[in-house]
Write a protein that holds these residues in place. Structure first.
Motif, PDB file in Angstrom:
ATOM      1  N   ASP A   7      -5.990   3.355 -15.676  1.00  0.00           N
ATOM      2  CA  ASP A   7      -6.050   2.475 -14.372  1.00  0.00           C
ATOM      3  C   ASP A   7      -5.341   1.954 -14.642  1.00  0.00           C
ATOM      4  OD1 ASP A   7      -6.509   1.978 -11.900  1.00  0.00           O
ATOM      5  OD2 ASP A   7      -8.416   1.411 -12.720  1.00  0.00           O
ATOM      6  N   ASP A   8      -4.297   1.478 -13.412  1.00  0.00           N
ATOM      7  CA  ASP A   8      -2.846   0.563 -13.566  1.00  0.00           C
ATOM      8  C   ASP A   8      -2.300   0.089 -14.244  1.00  0.00           C
ATOM      9  OD1 ASP A   8      -5.182  -0.864 -11.844  1.00  0.00           O
ATOM     10  OD2 ASP A   8      -6.313  -1.687 -12.978  1.00  0.00           O
ATOM     11  N   ASP A  17      -0.399   1.901 -10.736  1.00  0.00           N
ATOM     12  CA  ASP A  17      -0.702   0.730  -9.991  1.00  0.00           C
ATOM     13  C   ASP A  17       0.055   0.556  -8.800  1.00  0.00           C
ATOM     14  OD1 ASP A  17      -2.131  -1.804 -10.801  1.00  0.00           O
ATOM     15  OD2 ASP A  17      -0.489  -2.545 -10.297  1.00  0.00           O
ATOM     16  N   GLU A  48      -2.037   4.790  -6.306  1.00  0.00           N
ATOM     17  CA  GLU A  48      -3.677   3.949  -5.684  1.00  0.00           C
ATOM     18  C   GLU A  48      -2.427   3.335  -5.014  1.00  0.00           C
ATOM     19  OE1 GLU A  48      -5.984   1.767  -8.444  1.00  0.00           O
ATOM     20  OE2 GLU A  48      -4.468   0.333  -9.055  1.00  0.00           O
TER      21      GLU A  48
HETATM   22 MG    MG Z   1      -6.079   0.166 -10.370  1.00  0.00          MG
END
Ligand code: MG
Ligand code: C2E
Ligand code: MG
Length: 529
Positions: free
Chosen positions: A424-425, A447, A481
């Motif tokens: 993630d990110d 991200d 995202e």
């Molecule tokens: Mg994220």
């Protein structure tokens, strides 16, 4: 009970607040005193330097006139001798008169001619050094009007003008200059006001005495043997009125007490949040929302990310960015994640069973990933809800430091049970390239700062190109995202045809009920194509 609590709380606040107030007050006074002294020291240093230059000129004048006069070869006190002394006077404007001395008696001077009676010099002189003898505070010698200092070298006497220092500027009523020989006790002249107790100080150079409140700075030279000591009384706070000092002290008290109260309430605010978060986790009042993820080239809804929410009756809505780090800090993250996993599994069970190609992503903290018990918990629960591990993805972000080896091993164990790991990110400080090499992730979630850089000329936009290349080489699934506009989708598709996207352009995170409707509609739309 409540009254007692309030009473003891106000006691603690008053005592601690006052103590910190007093400490701050003392600190502020000390700091003010330090700053004032420092600036006064520098000021006095500059004043002493200019006084020294002045005194040095007077001293050189006196020495030059004595040397010149003593080298004259005319018979002493003859007309030629007196005329030559008068000429010497013309060149030295701080010297008032020059004369001849024999056996301690002045016989003649340029100003008074040959004296009717030799005038005896008082004995002993005030002090003597390097062949020069000096008398200070002479008054009424030769004539009533003769005053000032007298210096004798060999058979010549010079009278320093009493007005020699008249042009030396005295900066204020509390500053004076002590003009001395190399020995500070050999005083030539005192200019301005020097308090009596200053003179008893042994080392006057750069010293400050708190008891006498006197600051002094000396500057000396060997030739002429001269020292000028600037002395200032009433320095620092002593120079200011009581109301001013009291105002500083009060400001310190208010500052200290204010800081204490602020820290107290901030801390107690944090403590309240700790307590209420713990209660929310234990009473399972946290709830989940789901944000859909779409295949960008087909528009098919292929997954959802579960995001936890906390609405507290007293604190209001608290964002996960705030309370997840707190849960990690107070050791509550395992319990919280268990609640998140259990709620999402139970709410998503129907959809995941109905749509075998639908995925569920759950955010994990690093502690969850590396915990020896957590994988067992997930296995038990997915069996209980009859979920296919292939449909489950766990998103990890490195907020807390865990050893790389431990992390990689944990990720391998998740993979061995057919769960997917998503980084993630990606691209932020938390989730980076070194991670990627360790973790063997199935998916990278870029991200939203990169998504939002699309179409700008920022450095992040350039980074995107590198990310696309990297992902192509690794063959991992790419998820973007924070997609908020169609031109972001177009740009992503140009570089990666099978990317997945998530963002407000498609849907904000929604409740499970709303999500059901979204999926049904999306699947129906897809079937129509
Ligand atoms: Mg994220
Ligand atoms: P994340 O996992 O990167 O989640 C994505 C965040 O971006 C979510 O914020 C989501 O609401 C927000 N977002 C989605 N689309 C857009 C968009 O188009 N524009 C903008 N500006 N934002 C968008 P949220 O829900 O506030 O979550 C913040 C972070 O909190 C998450 O970042 C995740 O790190 C953490 N978090 C949320 N739920 C959980 C959880 O259940 N467990 C753990 N450990 N962490 C969680
Ligand atoms: Mg996430």
């Amino acid at each position: 009970m409540r009254r007692k609590l309030i009473k003891s709380l106000s006691y603690v606040l008053t005592v601690n607040g006052s103590l910190l107030g007093i400490a701050c007050s003392c600190g502020l006074l000390a700091a003010t005193q330090f700053l004032l002294l420092d600036s006064e020291k520098r000021e006095l240093e500059a004043q002493t330097n200019s006084a020294f230059d002045y005194a040095s000129a007077v001293s050189v004048n006196m020495k030059n006139s004595l040397t010149e006069a003593s080298q004259l070869t005319f018979p002493r006190c003859s007309d030629e001798d007196l005329a030559a002394l008068r000429s010497a006077l013309w060149q030295n404007d701080f010297v008032k008169d020059l004369g001849r001395v024999v056996d301690g008696n002045i016989l003649c001077t340029a100003g008074w001619g040959v004296l009717k009676q030799p005038v005896a010099l008082p004995q002993p002189p005030s002090f003597a050094n390097n062949g020069y003898s000096h008398w200070r505070g002479i008054n009424g010698l030769i004539a009533a009007s003769v005053a000032g200092e007298i210096s004798v070298f060999q058979d010549t006497v010079s009278f320093t003008s009493p007005f020699a220092f008249q042009r030396l500027r005295i900066p204020n009523a509390y500053t004076g200059f002590l003009i001395t020989g190399a020995d500070i006790n050999n005083v030539y002249r005192i200019v301005g006001d020097i308090p009596d107790n200053a003179r008893i100080e042994k080392d006057l150079d750069g010293s400050f005495s708190l008891t006498t409140n006197i600051l002094s700075i000396s500057r000396c030279s060997n030739d002429p043997a001269l020292c000028v000591t600037g002395v200032k009384s009433h320095v620092g706070l002593a120079n200011y009125s009581w109301p001013f000092i009291a105002a500083i002290a009060s400001a310190g008290i208010f500052l200290g007490a204010g800081l204490y109260l602020l820290a107290f309430f901030m801390l107690s605010g944090k403590l309240v949040m700790y307590r209420r978060l713990r209660k929310a986790v234990r009473s399972k009042t946290l709830f989940m929302v789901y944000q859909p993820q779409y295949e960008l080239n087909t528009g098919k809804l292929v997954g959802v990310e579960a995001l936890v929410r906390w609405h507290d009756v007293r604190l209001g809505f608290v964002p996960p960015d705030v309370f997840i780090p707190i849960a990690e800090e107070i050791g509550l993250i395992q319990e919280l994640t268990e609640v998140v996993v259990e709620t999402s599994f139970s709410e998503m069970q129907g959809l995941l069973t109905l749509y075998a190609d639908l995925g569920l992503s759950i955010n994990l903290s690093m502690e969850n990933l590396v915990s020896p018990l957590f994988l067992g918990f997930i296995n038990d629960l997915s069996k209980q809800y009859e979920l296919n591990p292939n449909q489950l993805t766990f998103e990890v972000t490195e907020r807390s430091a865990a050893g790389d080896d431990k992390m990689a091993e944990s990720a391998r164990q998740f993979a061995a049970h057919s769960y997917k790991i998503s980084l993630d990110d990606f691209g932020t400080g938390y989730s980076n390239l070194s991670w990627l090499s360790q973790l063997d992730a199935d998916e990278i979630k870029v991200d939203r700062i990169f998504t939002q850089a699309i179409g700008t000329s920022s450095i992040n936009q350039n980074m995107l190109t590198a990310i696309f290349q990297l992902v192509r080489a690794l063959g991992v699934q790419l998820v973007f995202e924070g997609i908020e506009s169609q031109h972001e989708v177009d740009y992503i598709l140009k570089h990666s045809t099978d990317a997945i996207g998530q963002g407000w352009l498609f849907s904000k995170p929604v409740s499970i009920e709303v999500l059901k409707g979204l999926i049904e509609k999306n699947r129906a739309d897809q079937a129509m194509k």
